[in-house]
Design a protein around this motif. Structure first.
Motif, mmCIF file in Angstrom:
data_model
loop_
_atom_site.group_PDB
_atom_site.id
_atom_site.type_symbol
_atom_site.label_atom_id
_atom_site.label_comp_id
_atom_site.label_asym_id
_atom_site.label_seq_id
_atom_site.Cartn_x
_atom_site.Cartn_y
_atom_site.Cartn_z
ATOM 1 N N HIS A 182 0.858 -1.190 0.000
ATOM 2 C CA HIS A 182 0.000 0.000 0.000
ATOM 3 C C HIS A 182 0.888 1.232 0.000
ATOM 4 O O HIS A 182 1.826 1.325 0.797
ATOM 5 N N ALA A 183 0.597 2.158 -0.891
ATOM 6 C CA ALA A 183 1.293 3.446 -0.934
ATOM 7 C C ALA A 183 0.233 4.530 -0.988
ATOM 8 O O ALA A 183 -0.769 4.398 -1.696
ATOM 9 N N GLU A 184 0.458 5.577 -0.221
ATOM 10 C CA GLU A 184 -0.546 6.639 -0.141
ATOM 11 C C GLU A 184 0.127 7.961 0.180
ATOM 12 O O GLU A 184 1.082 8.012 0.948
ATOM 13 N N THR A 185 -0.394 9.024 -0.402
ATOM 14 C CA THR A 185 0.057 10.375 -0.092
ATOM 15 C C THR A 185 -1.155 11.160 0.383
ATOM 16 O O THR A 185 -2.206 11.110 -0.249
ATOM 17 N N HIS A 191 7.679 2.816 5.363
ATOM 18 C CA HIS A 191 8.305 4.124 5.560
ATOM 19 C C HIS A 191 7.253 5.222 5.534
ATOM 20 O O HIS A 191 6.176 5.070 4.976
ATOM 21 N N TRP A 192 7.617 6.302 6.193
ATOM 22 C CA TRP A 192 6.828 7.528 6.221
ATOM 23 C C TRP A 192 7.766 8.659 5.817
ATOM 24 O O TRP A 192 8.887 8.725 6.313
ATOM 25 N N THR A 193 7.295 9.568 4.964
ATOM 26 C CA THR A 193 8.044 10.803 4.725
ATOM 27 C C THR A 193 7.109 11.976 4.995
ATOM 28 O O THR A 193 5.888 11.869 4.842
ATOM 29 N N PHE A 194 7.712 13.090 5.403
ATOM 30 C CA PHE A 194 6.957 14.270 5.805
ATOM 31 C C PHE A 194 7.595 15.490 5.154
ATOM 32 O O PHE A 194 8.792 15.726 5.306
ATOM 33 N N ARG A 247 11.731 11.749 7.693
ATOM 34 C CA ARG A 247 11.523 10.370 7.278
ATOM 35 C C ARG A 247 11.653 9.414 8.459
ATOM 36 O O ARG A 247 12.497 9.584 9.335
ATOM 37 N N ILE A 248 10.801 8.367 8.418
ATOM 38 C CA ILE A 248 10.883 7.255 9.362
ATOM 39 C C ILE A 248 10.852 5.975 8.544
ATOM 40 O O ILE A 248 9.936 5.767 7.745
ATOM 41 N N ASP A 249 11.855 5.121 8.742
ATOM 42 C CA ASP A 249 11.923 3.833 8.059
ATOM 43 C C ASP A 249 11.788 2.718 9.086
ATOM 44 O O ASP A 249 12.425 2.762 10.146
ATOM 45 N N VAL A 250 10.976 1.732 8.747
ATOM 46 C CA VAL A 250 10.757 0.593 9.628
ATOM 47 C C VAL A 250 11.228 -0.653 8.893
ATOM 48 O O VAL A 250 10.759 -0.933 7.790
ATOM 49 N N ALA A 251 12.152 -1.386 9.519
ATOM 50 C CA ALA A 251 12.668 -2.618 8.930
ATOM 51 C C ALA A 251 12.317 -3.787 9.838
ATOM 52 O O ALA A 251 12.517 -3.731 11.058
ATOM 53 N N TYR A 252 11.818 -4.831 9.250
ATOM 54 C CA TYR A 252 11.437 -6.035 9.978
ATOM 55 C C TYR A 252 12.650 -6.679 10.624
ATOM 56 O O TYR A 252 13.719 -6.764 10.027
ATOM 57 N N ILE A 258 2.681 17.116 3.865
ATOM 58 C CA ILE A 258 2.412 16.105 2.846
ATOM 59 C C ILE A 258 3.047 14.816 3.374
ATOM 60 O O ILE A 258 4.263 14.742 3.570
ATOM 61 N N ILE A 259 2.210 13.830 3.642
ATOM 62 C CA ILE A 259 2.673 12.553 4.168
ATOM 63 C C ILE A 259 2.701 11.536 3.038
ATOM 64 O O ILE A 259 1.715 11.394 2.308
ATOM 65 N N ASP A 260 3.815 10.843 2.908
ATOM 66 C CA ASP A 260 3.907 9.719 1.986
ATOM 67 C C ASP A 260 4.085 8.478 2.846
ATOM 68 O O ASP A 260 5.021 8.403 3.656
ATOM 69 N N PHE A 261 3.165 7.542 2.715
ATOM 70 C CA PHE A 261 3.169 6.322 3.523
ATOM 71 C C PHE A 261 3.270 5.126 2.599
ATOM 72 O O PHE A 261 2.580 5.053 1.585
#
Length: 176
Positions: free
Chosen positions: A4-7, A90-93, A74-79, A102-105
């Motif tokens: 899923h990708a969303e802005t 990841h999230w970018t702001f 930016r926040i990156d989540v790695a398993y 503007i949030i990119d998820f």
């Protein structure tokens, strides 16, 4: 493999949204299906390892992620460990011309269990929408007064003041 990708654009500052997403220990207070969270350790002031417990009906799964905080954008989540074959998030702001965020998820994962994968495949889009909406509602709860106050005088959301105390679970001296 659900992806899923969303802005979205929200009437809050990138710093406010970064702070909200980075405060993982508060997720059980507002995030659907998140029943527990704990920070295992801080590897650096910008990197933590956290356990999240997700529950839905009779299913409870714990997974561990490494979270990289690249303040304020930016926040990156790695398993790290748990029921997934893989998980990337990841999230970018970023600020737009009005000062809104503007949030990119983005999220991509696959369960090890075919049964869980089948169940989540059917619910995935709805579940992700509910989670993203929960973050937006949480921002309204935390920051709506700031956004309205800033909008009234300048047409832009007011900035959040720097935290006077560390976030829960932050290493000593870290005043993010």
């Amino acid at each position: 493999m659900p992806t899923h990708a969303e802005t979205r654009t929200v009437p809050f500052t990138p710093q406010q949204m970064f702070d909200l997403v980075a405060d993982v220990e508060r997720y059980p207070e507002f995030l659907p299906w998140c029943v527990a969270c704990r920070i295992r350790r801080w590897e650096t002031p910008q990197r933590l390892v956290a356990d999240l417990v997700i529950g839905f009906k009779m299913i409870r799964e714990r997974f561990t992620s490494r979270v990289e905080l690249s303040r304020p954008n930016r926040i990156d989540v790695a398993y790290y460990d748990g029921p997934f074959r893989h998980l990337t998030n990841h999230w970018t702001f970023a600020a737009n011309a009005e000062g809104h965020c503007i949030i990119d998820f983005y999220i991509d994962f696959e369960f090890r269990s075919r049964t869980l994968q089948k169940m989540m495949g059917k619910l995935f889009n709805e579940a992700v929408q509910r989670m993203v909406n929960a973050f937006e509602r949480r921002a309204v709860t935390l920051y709506a007064g700031d956004a309205l106050q800033g909008s009234a005088s300048t047409g832009r959301p007011a900035a959040v003041q720097a935290h006077a105390s560390p976030l829960p679970g932050a290493p000593p001296g870290d005043r993010r």
